[in-house]
Scaffold this motif. Structure first.
Motif, PDB file in Angstrom:
ATOM      1  N   MET A 160       0.843  -1.176   0.000  1.00  0.00           N
ATOM      2  CA  MET A 160       0.000   0.000   0.000  1.00  0.00           C
ATOM      3  C   MET A 160       0.883   1.232   0.000  1.00  0.00           C
ATOM      4  SD  MET A 160      -2.606   1.333   2.943  1.00  0.00           S
ATOM      5  CE  MET A 160      -1.833   2.781   3.604  1.00  0.00           C
ATOM      6  N   GLY A 161       0.475   2.232  -0.757  1.00  0.00           N
ATOM      7  CA  GLY A 161       1.153   3.526  -0.722  1.00  0.00           C
ATOM      8  C   GLY A 161       0.700   4.289   0.507  1.00  0.00           C
ATOM      9  N   LYS A 162       0.937   5.561   0.488  1.00  0.00           N
ATOM     10  CA  LYS A 162       0.534   6.424   1.594  1.00  0.00           C
ATOM     11  C   LYS A 162      -0.993   6.436   1.700  1.00  0.00           C
ATOM     12  CE  LYS A 162       1.090  11.209   3.109  1.00  0.00           C
ATOM     13  NZ  LYS A 162      -0.280  11.513   3.398  1.00  0.00           N
ATOM     14  N   LEU A 163      -1.482   6.298   2.899  1.00  0.00           N
ATOM     15  CA  LEU A 163      -2.915   6.343   3.140  1.00  0.00           C
ATOM     16  C   LEU A 163      -3.410   7.764   2.870  1.00  0.00           C
ATOM     17  CD1 LEU A 163      -5.539   5.069   4.168  1.00  0.00           C
ATOM     18  CD2 LEU A 163      -4.824   5.688   6.484  1.00  0.00           C
ATOM     19  N   ASP A 164      -4.353   7.913   1.966  1.00  0.00           N
ATOM     20  CA  ASP A 164      -4.851   9.227   1.584  1.00  0.00           C
ATOM     21  C   ASP A 164      -6.254   9.439   2.151  1.00  0.00           C
ATOM     22  OD1 ASP A 164      -5.424  11.656   0.448  1.00  0.00           O
ATOM     23  OD2 ASP A 164      -4.924  11.050  -1.596  1.00  0.00           O
ATOM     24  N   LYS A 165      -6.305   9.894   3.402  1.00  0.00           N
ATOM     25  CA  LYS A 165      -7.595  10.122   4.052  1.00  0.00           C
ATOM     26  C   LYS A 165      -8.371  11.240   3.369  1.00  0.00           C
ATOM     27  CE  LYS A 165      -5.185   9.799   7.866  1.00  0.00           C
ATOM     28  NZ  LYS A 165      -4.712   9.927   9.234  1.00  0.00           N
ATOM     29  N   ALA A 166      -7.663  12.203   2.797  1.00  0.00           N
ATOM     30  CA  ALA A 166      -8.348  13.282   2.081  1.00  0.00           C
ATOM     31  C   ALA A 166      -9.110  12.735   0.871  1.00  0.00           C
ATOM     32  CB  ALA A 166      -7.355  14.354   1.651  1.00  0.00           C
ATOM     33  N   ALA A 167      -8.529  11.767   0.170  1.00  0.00           N
ATOM     34  CA  ALA A 167      -9.211  11.162  -0.978  1.00  0.00           C
ATOM     35  C   ALA A 167     -10.442  10.382  -0.525  1.00  0.00           C
ATOM     36  CB  ALA A 167      -8.258  10.254  -1.750  1.00  0.00           C
ATOM     37  N   ILE A 168     -10.338   9.703   0.607  1.00  0.00           N
ATOM     38  CA  ILE A 168     -11.491   8.970   1.146  1.00  0.00           C
ATOM     39  C   ILE A 168     -12.581   9.960   1.542  1.00  0.00           C
ATOM     40  CG2 ILE A 168     -12.288   7.391   2.952  1.00  0.00           C
ATOM     41  CD1 ILE A 168      -9.355   6.292   3.010  1.00  0.00           C
ATOM     42  N   ALA A 169     -12.191  11.050   2.199  1.00  0.00           N
ATOM     43  CA  ALA A 169     -13.169  12.068   2.612  1.00  0.00           C
ATOM     44  C   ALA A 169     -13.840  12.705   1.403  1.00  0.00           C
ATOM     45  CB  ALA A 169     -12.492  13.122   3.484  1.00  0.00           C
ATOM     46  N   LEU A 170     -13.067  12.981   0.358  1.00  0.00           N
ATOM     47  CA  LEU A 170     -13.650  13.573  -0.853  1.00  0.00           C
ATOM     48  C   LEU A 170     -14.659  12.627  -1.489  1.00  0.00           C
ATOM     49  CD1 LEU A 170     -13.823  15.817  -2.947  1.00  0.00           C
ATOM     50  CD2 LEU A 170     -11.849  14.779  -4.102  1.00  0.00           C
ATOM     51  N   LYS A 171     -14.312  11.355  -1.552  1.00  0.00           N
ATOM     52  CA  LYS A 171     -15.259  10.392  -2.134  1.00  0.00           C
ATOM     53  C   LYS A 171     -16.514  10.301  -1.257  1.00  0.00           C
ATOM     54  CE  LYS A 171     -15.959   5.801  -3.952  1.00  0.00           C
ATOM     55  NZ  LYS A 171     -15.442   4.448  -4.134  1.00  0.00           N
ATOM     56  N   MET A 172     -16.336  10.382   0.051  1.00  0.00           N
ATOM     57  CA  MET A 172     -17.494  10.343   0.953  1.00  0.00           C
ATOM     58  C   MET A 172     -18.363  11.577   0.743  1.00  0.00           C
ATOM     59  SD  MET A 172     -18.460   8.056   3.082  1.00  0.00           S
ATOM     60  CE  MET A 172     -20.192   8.127   3.444  1.00  0.00           C
ATOM     61  N   LEU A 173     -17.724  12.722   0.592  1.00  0.00           N
ATOM     62  CA  LEU A 173     -18.468  13.949   0.329  1.00  0.00           C
ATOM     63  C   LEU A 173     -19.286  13.798  -0.954  1.00  0.00           C
ATOM     64  CD1 LEU A 173     -17.137  17.439   0.934  1.00  0.00           C
ATOM     65  CD2 LEU A 173     -18.295  16.977  -1.200  1.00  0.00           C
ATOM     66  N   GLU A 174     -18.700  13.249  -1.986  1.00  0.00           N
ATOM     67  CA  GLU A 174     -19.419  13.026  -3.245  1.00  0.00           C
ATOM     68  C   GLU A 174     -20.528  11.983  -3.069  1.00  0.00           C
ATOM     69  OE1 GLU A 174     -15.584  14.050  -6.082  1.00  0.00           O
ATOM     70  OE2 GLU A 174     -16.064  11.941  -5.659  1.00  0.00           O
ATOM     71  N   PHE A 175     -20.270  10.982  -2.244  1.00  0.00           N
ATOM     72  CA  PHE A 175     -21.256   9.932  -1.974  1.00  0.00           C
ATOM     73  C   PHE A 175     -22.550  10.528  -1.418  1.00  0.00           C
ATOM     74  CE2 PHE A 175     -23.184   6.961   1.046  1.00  0.00           C
ATOM     75  CZ  PHE A 175     -23.307   5.807   0.291  1.00  0.00           C
ATOM     76  N   TYR A 176     -22.423  11.570  -0.613  1.00  0.00           N
ATOM     77  CA  TYR A 176     -23.592  12.194   0.023  1.00  0.00           C
ATOM     78  C   TYR A 176     -24.375  13.114  -0.908  1.00  0.00           C
ATOM     79  CZ  TYR A 176     -22.523  10.410   4.679  1.00  0.00           C
ATOM     80  OH  TYR A 176     -22.314   9.611   5.773  1.00  0.00           O
ATOM     81  N   LYS A 177     -23.905  13.332  -2.116  1.00  0.00           N
ATOM     82  CA  LYS A 177     -24.649  14.052  -3.157  1.00  0.00           C
ATOM     83  C   LYS A 177     -25.229  15.384  -2.663  1.00  0.00           C
ATOM     84  CE  LYS A 177     -25.652   9.832  -5.561  1.00  0.00           C
ATOM     85  NZ  LYS A 177     -26.574   8.753  -5.775  1.00  0.00           N
ATOM     86  N   GLY A 178     -24.401  16.160  -1.991  1.00  0.00           N
ATOM     87  CA  GLY A 178     -24.821  17.495  -1.591  1.00  0.00           C
ATOM     88  C   GLY A 178     -25.600  17.576  -0.292  1.00  0.00           C
ATOM     89  N   ASN A 179     -25.820  16.450   0.398  1.00  0.00           N
ATOM     90  CA  ASN A 179     -26.531  16.498   1.675  1.00  0.00           C
ATOM     91  C   ASN A 179     -25.593  17.111   2.717  1.00  0.00           C
ATOM     92  OD1 ASN A 179     -27.461  15.861   4.325  1.00  0.00           O
ATOM     93  ND2 ASN A 179     -28.831  14.328   3.442  1.00  0.00           N
ATOM     94  N   LYS A 180     -25.767  18.403   2.935  1.00  0.00           N
ATOM     95  CA  LYS A 180     -24.846  19.144   3.793  1.00  0.00           C
ATOM     96  C   LYS A 180     -24.875  18.689   5.240  1.00  0.00           C
ATOM     97  CE  LYS A 180     -24.866  22.914   0.549  1.00  0.00           C
ATOM     98  NZ  LYS A 180     -25.344  21.987  -0.456  1.00  0.00           N
TER      99      LYS A 180
END
Length: 168
Positions: free
Chosen positions: A1-21
């Motif tokens: 595994m490379g460096k764990l990219d929590k920001a990438a996981i958070a971004l995908k989660m943000l997109e997963f929520y489809k704008g539900n603030k």
């Protein structure tokens, strides 16, 4: 595994929520509190990373639960999370042990008994801090019970007292 990219996981989660603030703001706050408590409690790097990934994805089942059950009750979230996580997480190439632990934590983030591991403990504490802040009428009546029976970390207890001085 490379460096764990929590920001990438958070971004995908943000997109997963489809704008539900509300969902987006909730997971970001839980993540921030979990990170803070984990650092103050001086977790080892692996446990800290596992906790933080779990905090990012802990409510992945909420949209499905709203649609399927009409609510986001904890038992529904716990039951529905595993399948969603097994679809969501693979692209991040987490180490197998971390991958399975994140799934376990998310599938138990409303279970307050027989808690094993600082990652689980801190996830419970961080989630309660945010839930009580967002919905005090629902959560503050159980404040003393949580303080006395759920909270174990010094950092979590300190945050709880600081955020809710009126409930002391």
């Amino acid at each position: 595994m490379g460096k764990l990219d929590k920001a990438a996981i958070a971004l995908k989660m943000l997109e997963f929520y489809k704008g539900n603030k509300e969902d987006i703001n909730h997971f970001l706050k839980v993540y921030a509190y979990a990170e803070m408590i984990g650092r103050l409690e001086e977790l080892d790097k692996e446990t800290e990373d596992t906790l933080e990934v779990a905090a990012i994805v802990h409510d992945i089942a909420c949209p499905l639960c709203r649609e399927k059950y009409g609510n986001t009750n904890g038992n529904h979230q716990e039951a529905e999370s595993e399948a969603l996580l097994r679809e969501f997480l693979p692209e991040f190439n987490l180490p197998e042990e971390m991958y399975e632990r994140v799934i376990f934590l998310v599938c138990h983030h409303h279970t307050y008994t027989n808690v094993k591991g600082m990652d689980w403990q801190i996830l419970l504490e961080a989630d309660y801090l945010v839930n009580a802040s967002e919905n005090p009428d629902k959560y503050l009546p159980s404040y003393r019970n949580f303080r006395d029976n759920v909270y174990k970390t010094a950092a979590g207890k300190r945050l709880l007292a600081s955020l809710f001085p009126e409930a002391q």
